[in-house]
Enzyme design. Structure first.
Site, PDB file in Angstrom:
ATOM      1  N   ARG A  34       0.845  -1.190   0.000  1.00 43.61           N
ATOM      2  CA  ARG A  34       0.000   0.000   0.000  1.00 43.61           C
ATOM      3  C   ARG A  34       0.887   1.249   0.000  1.00 43.61           C
ATOM      4  O   ARG A  34       1.958   1.264   0.634  1.00 43.61           O
ATOM      5  CB  ARG A  34      -0.847  -0.021   1.270  1.00 43.61           C
ATOM      6  CG  ARG A  34      -1.837   1.125   1.428  1.00 43.61           C
ATOM      7  CD  ARG A  34      -2.937   1.077   0.429  1.00 43.61           C
ATOM      8  NE  ARG A  34      -4.099   1.860   0.860  1.00 43.61           N
ATOM      9  CZ  ARG A  34      -5.119   2.148   0.055  1.00 43.61           C
ATOM     10  NH1 ARG A  34      -5.130   1.726  -1.203  1.00 43.61           N
ATOM     11  NH2 ARG A  34      -6.150   2.833   0.494  1.00 43.61           N
TER      12      ARG A  34
ATOM     13  N   THR B  54     -10.045  -0.069  -9.796  1.00 38.65           N
ATOM     14  CA  THR B  54      -8.988  -0.886  -9.197  1.00 38.65           C
ATOM     15  C   THR B  54      -8.980  -2.153 -10.030  1.00 38.65           C
ATOM     16  O   THR B  54      -9.833  -2.326 -10.882  1.00 38.65           O
ATOM     17  CB  THR B  54      -9.360  -1.188  -7.715  1.00 38.65           C
ATOM     18  OG1 THR B  54      -9.215  -0.006  -6.960  1.00 38.65           O
ATOM     19  CG2 THR B  54      -8.522  -2.264  -7.079  1.00 38.65           C
TER      20      THR B  54
ATOM     21  N   GLN C 297      -3.933   8.117  -4.122  1.00 37.11           N
ATOM     22  CA  GLN C 297      -4.375   7.310  -2.985  1.00 37.11           C
ATOM     23  C   GLN C 297      -4.502   8.111  -1.674  1.00 37.11           C
ATOM     24  O   GLN C 297      -5.184   7.675  -0.744  1.00 37.11           O
ATOM     25  CB  GLN C 297      -3.390   6.166  -2.768  1.00 37.11           C
ATOM     26  CG  GLN C 297      -4.016   4.888  -2.261  1.00 37.11           C
ATOM     27  CD  GLN C 297      -4.772   4.137  -3.327  1.00 37.11           C
ATOM     28  OE1 GLN C 297      -5.970   3.909  -3.208  1.00 37.11           O
ATOM     29  NE2 GLN C 297      -4.090   3.767  -4.383  1.00 37.11           N
TER      30      GLN C 297
ATOM     31  N   SER D   4     -10.110  -0.735   1.121  1.00 35.50           N
ATOM     32  CA  SER D   4     -11.154  -1.777   1.120  1.00 35.50           C
ATOM     33  C   SER D   4     -10.731  -3.001   0.323  1.00 35.50           C
ATOM     34  O   SER D   4     -11.497  -3.962   0.221  1.00 35.50           O
ATOM     35  CB  SER D   4     -12.443  -1.227   0.490  1.00 35.50           C
ATOM     36  OG  SER D   4     -12.919  -0.135   1.217  1.00 35.50           O
TER      37      SER D   4
HETATM   38  O1  DON Z   1      -7.922   1.134  -1.489  1.00 33.98           O
HETATM   39  C1  DON Z   1      -9.115   1.310  -1.684  1.00 33.98           C
HETATM   40  O2  DON Z   1      -9.977   0.733  -1.065  1.00 33.98           O
HETATM   41  C2  DON Z   1      -9.552   2.211  -2.804  1.00 33.98           C
HETATM   42  N1  DON Z   1      -8.573   3.209  -3.086  1.00 33.98           N
HETATM   43  C3  DON Z   1      -9.787   1.346  -3.958  1.00 33.98           C
HETATM   44  C4  DON Z   1     -10.386   2.096  -5.059  1.00 33.98           C
HETATM   45  C5  DON Z   1     -11.083   1.142  -5.882  1.00 33.98           C
HETATM   46  O3  DON Z   1     -11.344   0.012  -5.605  1.00 33.98           O
HETATM   47  C6  DON Z   1     -11.516   1.603  -7.067  1.00 33.98           C
HETATM   48  N2  DON Z   1     -12.040   0.397  -7.778  1.00 33.98           N
HETATM   49  N3  DON Z   1     -12.494  -0.087  -8.574  1.00 33.98           N
END
Ligand code: DON
Length: 566
Positions: free
Chosen positions: A101, A375, A414, A447
């Site tokens: 991360r 994502t 992020q 998430s």
């Molecule tokens: O880390 C996370 O939970 C979010 N930044 C993820 C974003 C996300 O899943 C977008 N997806 N399709």
């Protein structure tokens, strides 16, 4: 390896000639026991992983090659400028997790999203150079390979370099996506140059070449993590940060470390769940919901009946309340993981769950921060039964929109996953609780939920999804479909999904997949039902319990996705 290279060339030629092949090849593929399988959001990336398996690499090697290829072929989420999580289950049943991360730069602080008047500045929080966290993907892949890979590192980069430098044919889906994206970022010339033809949109069938990205991948091939976190690539990244007013400096890159962590474990009806620990909320939330739902006979309710959906929604509501209250980076804040995943806690959460009517997400409860739905998740199993689940992201589609000039990769946004304003929580979606405030080097709450399912010591399935907070609920439903409803992996992935995240107090159903009677019954129970778009892309692998066959199920919600067995 010669065989793999020939395969790659042939594949690329086919890709140039037959852009529609992707549509035809997506969906499900099955290979026998003692074969490997890769399922990802782009069939060329699945083939990169498949070729690594065919050349003797293991599932970790294939996952790295697939992830690097996705950074080329699936630029909205595949990345080297973002971060994510990897769960590995070894053939002997032990498991581990690699956390790559992003972290906040050293200069970050909780009040960095306020303007000079002390007002929250959403644009800076989500779409600016300050929204860029320290990328983790290259360090994560390097660490996973150092610890568990067997293939030669340079071979894992080769397919991605080929795809970047020689190009690949755009599908209709990607061409449309790029056209929309480039139009939003005219102020970033390197972005426009990389993803258009002199500002004009690329069309389906056009070849996308990314030579600067190829150069960055070559430096990683030669220098491993130092090829990214030091030297020319790092200098180009920091120069762009300085130009645009970002906080990220050379020291942040040099200090970045991927971490190996202990997975979250849960059990449900005799199945073992292996999920991602913080800084993801995914493993904890999935296990909490399964623990709550273990108190009910879901199979007797029937799949996607109003009663079933009601119980799911109530479990989701409670797990998401816990998420907002407790979860954050455990390297920095204390999180009561044992309590949150305990049966006692689930029993407590069941106490006010009325089987016939909806609870209300109470006033004074907290609303949650904005998250985009972009994502990517992919799943790998090798011939020995080693299983890898990876979910990684740039956060929003194409992240910050910033391509590093001369280095050809997109940067994440992020930092938007940190809470917005300390102490300020309102009905518009801002949350100000302490645990997930921006602090130097802290990882922002996620998430993402790469998950592995096992039973009696045997691998059952590998799954995960994109979709912001919906990820957690998509994974939950894939697991319930497999366990309570005895579906095969293809049906479990394709089935219609629902989502509730506590606040806003809405029950979202995938549009046109639930009949009006179901909607009316849920409304009668007090749910605020909302029609939503497609939920998630759960590219998964199931193991046939009788034959051991690996069944790759590309989620039919994306026609570019592909399952590839070796
Ligand atoms: O880390 C996370 O939970 C979010 N930044 C993820 C974003 C996300 O899943 C977008 N997806 N399709």
């Amino acid at each position: 390896m010669r065989h793999a290279t020939t395969n790659r060339r042939l594949t690329r030629r086919l890709a140039l000639l037959l852009p529609l092949l992707a549509t035809i090849c997506a969906a499900t593929e099955s290979v026998p026991l003692a074969s490997g399988m890769v399922v990802s959001d782009h069939w060329l990336a699945s083939e990169a992983g498949r070729d690594v398996l065919a050349a003797g690499g293991n599932a970790v090697d294939a996952a790295i090659a697939t992830g690097l290829a996705l950074a080329v072929t699936h630029p909205s989420a595949g990345n080297i400028g973002g971060g994510g999580f990897m769960i590995i289950r070894f053939p002997n049943g032990t498991a581990t997790a690699i956390d790559f991360r992003e972290t906040a730069p050293m200069a970050a602080h909780a009040d960095m999203w306020l303007d000079d008047d002390g007002e929250y500045w959403r644009q800076v929080h989500h779409y600016s150079h300050k929204a860029v966290g320290v990328p983790g993907t290259v360090a994560g892949f390097d660490k996973a390979h150092q610890l568990y890979g067997v293939a030669q590192w340079p071979t894992l980069l080769a397919p991605a370099i080929d795809l970047a430098e020689e190009g690949f044919s755009l599908s209709e889906r990607l061409a449309n996506s790029l056209a929309g994206f480039v139009g939003r970022f005219p102020h970033y010339p390197a972005t426009v140059a990389q993803f258009s033809r002199d500002g004009l949109p690329l069309a389906m069938g056009d070849t996308l070449r990314q030579p600067d990205l190829g150069g960055s991948l070559r430096r990683i091939q030669a220098g491993r993590r130092d090829g990214f976190y030091r030297g020319p690539t790092a200098l180009l990244l920091v120069a762009e940060m300085t130009r645009g007013g970002g906080l990220l400096q050379m020291v942040d890159l040099e200090r970045y470390e991927a971490r190996e962590r202990t997975p979250i474990r849960g059990s449900y009806h005799g199945y073992e769940i292996i999920g991602m620990p913080p800084p993801s909320s995914g493993g904890v939330a999935v296990v909490t919901m399964l623990n709550i739902l273990a108190g009910y006979d879901l199979a007797a309710m029937g799949h996607n009946t109003p009663g079933y959906i009601h119980h799911l929604a109530e479990a989701m509501r409670r797990a998401f309340r816990d998420r907002a209250r407790w979860l954050a980076d455990t390297d920095v804040v204390d999180v009561p993981l044992h309590m949150l995943t305990s049966q006692e806690h689930a029993a407590h959460l069941r106490q006010d769950l009325d089987s016939r009517s909806a609870s209300v997400s109470a006033p004074g409860d907290l609303t949650l921060p904005y998250e985009s739905p972009e994502t990517t998740h992919y799943s790998v199993v090798d011939s020995d039964g080693m299983a890898v689940a990876v979910t990684y992201t740039l956060e929003a589609a194409y992240g910050s929109g910033i391509v590093v000039p001369g280095a050809g990769f997109l940067l994440n946004n992020q930092m938007g996953d940190f809470n917005a304003v300390r102490g300020h929580t309102d009905e518009f979606g801002l949350i100000g609780t302490e645990p997930n405030l921006a602090r130097p080097s802290q990882r922002m709450l996620s998430s993402m939920s790469p998950t592995i399912l096992a039973k009696d010591g045997h691998l059952v399935a590998v799954t995960g999804s994109p979709g912001g907070r919906t990820i957690i609920n998509t994974v939950l439903q894939v697991l319930l479909n497999l366990i309570d409803f005895d579906m095969g992996i293809e049906a479990a992935v394709a089935a219609a999904r629902v989502h509730h995240q506590w606040l806003p107090d809405r029950l979202r159903l995938e549009a046109e997949r639930f009949d009006s009677g179901t909607v009316a019954a849920l409304q009668d129970m007090g749910h605020m039902v909302q029609a939503a778009g497609r939920q998630g892309l759960a590219h998964s692998i199931g193991i046939d319990p009788d034959t051991g066959a690996r069944v790759g199920a590309a989620d039919p919600r994306n026609a570019d996705a592909g399952a590839r067995g070796d």
